[in-house]
Write a protein that holds these residues in place. Structure first.
Motif, short mmCIF file in Angstrom:
data_model
loop_
_atom_site.label_atom_id
_atom_site.label_comp_id
_atom_site.label_asym_id
_atom_site.label_seq_id
_atom_site.Cartn_x
_atom_site.Cartn_y
_atom_site.Cartn_z
N LEU A 170 0.82 -1.21 0.00
CA LEU A 170 0.00 0.00 0.00
C LEU A 170 0.86 1.27 0.00
O LEU A 170 0.48 2.28 -0.61
CB LEU A 170 -0.91 0.00 1.23
N ARG A 171 2.02 1.20 0.65
CA ARG A 171 2.87 2.39 0.74
C ARG A 171 3.65 2.63 -0.55
O ARG A 171 4.10 3.75 -0.80
CB ARG A 171 3.85 2.24 1.91
N TYR A 172 3.84 1.60 -1.34
CA TYR A 172 4.59 1.74 -2.60
C TYR A 172 3.72 1.27 -3.76
O TYR A 172 3.99 0.24 -4.38
CB TYR A 172 5.89 0.94 -2.52
N PRO A 173 2.66 2.02 -4.08
CA PRO A 173 1.74 1.60 -5.15
C PRO A 173 2.38 1.60 -6.53
O PRO A 173 1.86 0.96 -7.45
CB PRO A 173 0.60 2.64 -5.06
N SER A 174 3.49 2.32 -6.69
CA SER A 174 4.13 2.37 -8.00
C SER A 174 4.57 0.98 -8.45
O SER A 174 4.52 0.66 -9.65
CB SER A 174 5.34 3.31 -7.98
N MET A 175 4.99 0.13 -7.51
CA MET A 175 5.38 -1.24 -7.86
C MET A 175 4.18 -2.02 -8.38
O MET A 175 4.27 -2.71 -9.41
CB MET A 175 5.98 -1.95 -6.65
N THR A 176 3.04 -1.90 -7.71
CA THR A 176 1.84 -2.60 -8.16
C THR A 176 1.40 -2.10 -9.53
O THR A 176 1.00 -2.88 -10.39
CB THR A 176 0.70 -2.41 -7.13
N VAL A 177 1.46 -0.78 -9.73
CA VAL A 177 1.08 -0.20 -11.02
C VAL A 177 1.98 -0.73 -12.13
O VAL A 177 1.50 -1.07 -13.22
CB VAL A 177 1.13 1.34 -10.96
N MET A 178 3.27 -0.83 -11.86
CA MET A 178 4.21 -1.35 -12.85
C MET A 178 3.92 -2.81 -13.17
O MET A 178 3.90 -3.22 -14.34
CB MET A 178 5.64 -1.19 -12.36
N LEU A 179 3.68 -3.61 -12.12
CA LEU A 179 3.41 -5.03 -12.32
C LEU A 179 2.08 -5.24 -13.04
O LEU A 179 1.93 -6.20 -13.80
CB LEU A 179 3.39 -5.75 -10.97
N LEU A 180 1.11 -4.36 -12.80
CA LEU A 180 -0.18 -4.45 -13.48
C LEU A 180 -0.10 -3.93 -14.91
O LEU A 180 -0.76 -4.45 -15.81
CB LEU A 180 -1.21 -3.64 -12.69
N GLY A 181 0.74 -2.92 -15.10
CA GLY A 181 0.79 -2.28 -16.42
C GLY A 181 1.33 -3.17 -17.52
O GLY A 181 0.82 -3.13 -18.65
N MET A 182 2.33 -3.99 -17.22
CA MET A 182 2.94 -4.78 -18.27
C MET A 182 1.98 -5.77 -18.92
O MET A 182 1.87 -5.81 -20.15
CB MET A 182 4.19 -5.50 -17.75
N PRO A 183 1.24 -6.61 -18.17
CA PRO A 183 0.31 -7.52 -18.84
C PRO A 183 -0.80 -6.79 -19.59
O PRO A 183 -1.25 -7.27 -20.64
CB PRO A 183 -0.24 -8.39 -17.70
N ILE A 184 -1.23 -5.65 -19.08
CA ILE A 184 -2.28 -4.90 -19.79
C ILE A 184 -1.74 -4.36 -21.10
O ILE A 184 -2.42 -4.40 -22.14
CB ILE A 184 -2.82 -3.76 -18.90
N ILE A 185 -0.51 -3.86 -21.09
CA ILE A 185 0.11 -3.38 -22.33
C ILE A 185 0.24 -4.51 -23.34
O ILE A 185 -0.08 -4.34 -24.53
CB ILE A 185 1.48 -2.74 -22.03
N PHE A 186 0.69 -5.69 -22.90
CA PHE A 186 0.79 -6.83 -23.81
C PHE A 186 -0.58 -7.24 -24.33
O PHE A 186 -0.72 -7.59 -25.51
CB PHE A 186 1.46 -8.01 -23.11
N LEU A 187 -1.59 -7.20 -23.49
CA LEU A 187 -2.95 -7.55 -23.92
C LEU A 187 -3.42 -6.61 -25.02
O LEU A 187 -3.90 -7.06 -26.08
CB LEU A 187 -3.90 -7.48 -22.72
N LEU A 188 -3.28 -5.31 -24.79
CA LEU A 188 -3.72 -4.34 -25.79
C LEU A 188 -2.89 -4.43 -27.06
O LEU A 188 -3.42 -4.30 -28.18
CB LEU A 188 -3.64 -2.93 -25.19
#
Length: 270
Positions: free
Chosen positions: A30-48
């Motif tokens: 929760l304190r470092y949401p940037s890591m979660t955003v990065m981990l979430l962003g990669m599969p979404i980018i590949f999906l799109l």
């Protein structure tokens, strides 16, 4: 009486300390949401990318009724789910490497906590984060046209396979994080797990591949996992894929657990 209550006390302390370590790791997330955003962003980018850039051509080659992009999004989503899991566990390797290199383990040695709780907290926290990421990726997939035909039982089965995969890869990531020696190295050790779906049935059928590559693609661990998820989500027969998928999850998870336990015990004993 003391011999009967002692094991319960040990188990109770292990559970309590594991819950405390889980809370610690969830606070870090929760304190470092940037890591979660990065981990979430990669599969979404590949999906799109694969749906909107390559989907028209690759989907036409699948030979389905609708063909094109609509056909391909249903084909590729299981691979993206697997990629979401393998991408998320990279954060676990980094988190473990930080603990191993920044002196917190030395502090834990001086505290009356169950040794197993430190690794258990990492694993449970990572599995929760991973399943949330998978849920978000599935939401994006539904928005861009993913049309599963799964019944309620199939959804539960697909969720069970995904959970087993997350649990097994997380233990492997814990071991890789300990073996890395630095945070920088840990941030890269999980990359093969992200790339391996490309050499499987994730993005194109294996029968379209040449010789040796096709053999590897058909027998590597991720292919039966992807095939199981695809069959369960699309309501098609899965054959023995689920058994092979769970078998690979067991092998990977057990290997990661034993390796991480050995490394941690060696570090803890210093």
């Amino acid at each position: 009486m003391s011999t009967l209550t002692a094991p319960r006390t040990v188990r109770s302390r292990a559970l309590t300390d594991s819950a405390t370590m889980l809370g610690r790791n969830l606070k870090h997330i929760l304190r470092y949401p940037s890591m979660t955003v990065m981990l979430l962003g990669m599969p979404i980018i590949f999906l799109l990318l694969f749906v909107y850039v390559f989907g028209g051509t690759l989907g036409a080659g699948l030979g389905g009724a609708s063909g094109g992009r609509a056909e391909y999004v249903n084909y590729v989503v299981p691979a993206i789910i697997l990629m979401s899991v393998s991408s998320a566990v990279q954060g676990t390797a980094v988190s473990v490497a930080m603990d191993m290199t920044e002196g917190i383990i030395a502090r834990f040695r001086t505290m009356p906590i169950a040794r197993v709780s430190v690794l258990t907290g990492h694993v449970l926290g990572s599995v929760i984060q991973t399943m949330l990421i998978v849920g978000a990726v599935l939401g994006v997939a539904l928005l861009i046209g993913f049309d599963p035909a799964a019944g309620l039982g199939d959804w539960f089965a697909a969720g069970g396979v995904t959970l087993a995969l997350a649990f097994s890869l997380t233990w492997l990531a814990v071991a890789l994080g300990q073996a890395s020696g630095s945070v920088e190295t840990a941030s890269n050790v999980g990359l093969p797990l992200v790339l391996l779906p490309f050499l499987g049935s994730g993005f194109v059928p294996t029968d379209s591949m040449p010789g040796a590559i096709r053999w590897f693609a058909e027998y590597q661990p991720f292919t039966p996992i992807i095939d199981s998820l695809r069959g369960l989500l699309m309501g098609t027969p899965v054959g023995n894929s689920v058994y092979f998928a769970l078998g690979w999850c067991l092998v990977i998870g057990l290997g990661g657990y034993l390796w991480s336990k050995k490394l941690y015990n060696r570090e803890y004993a210093r």
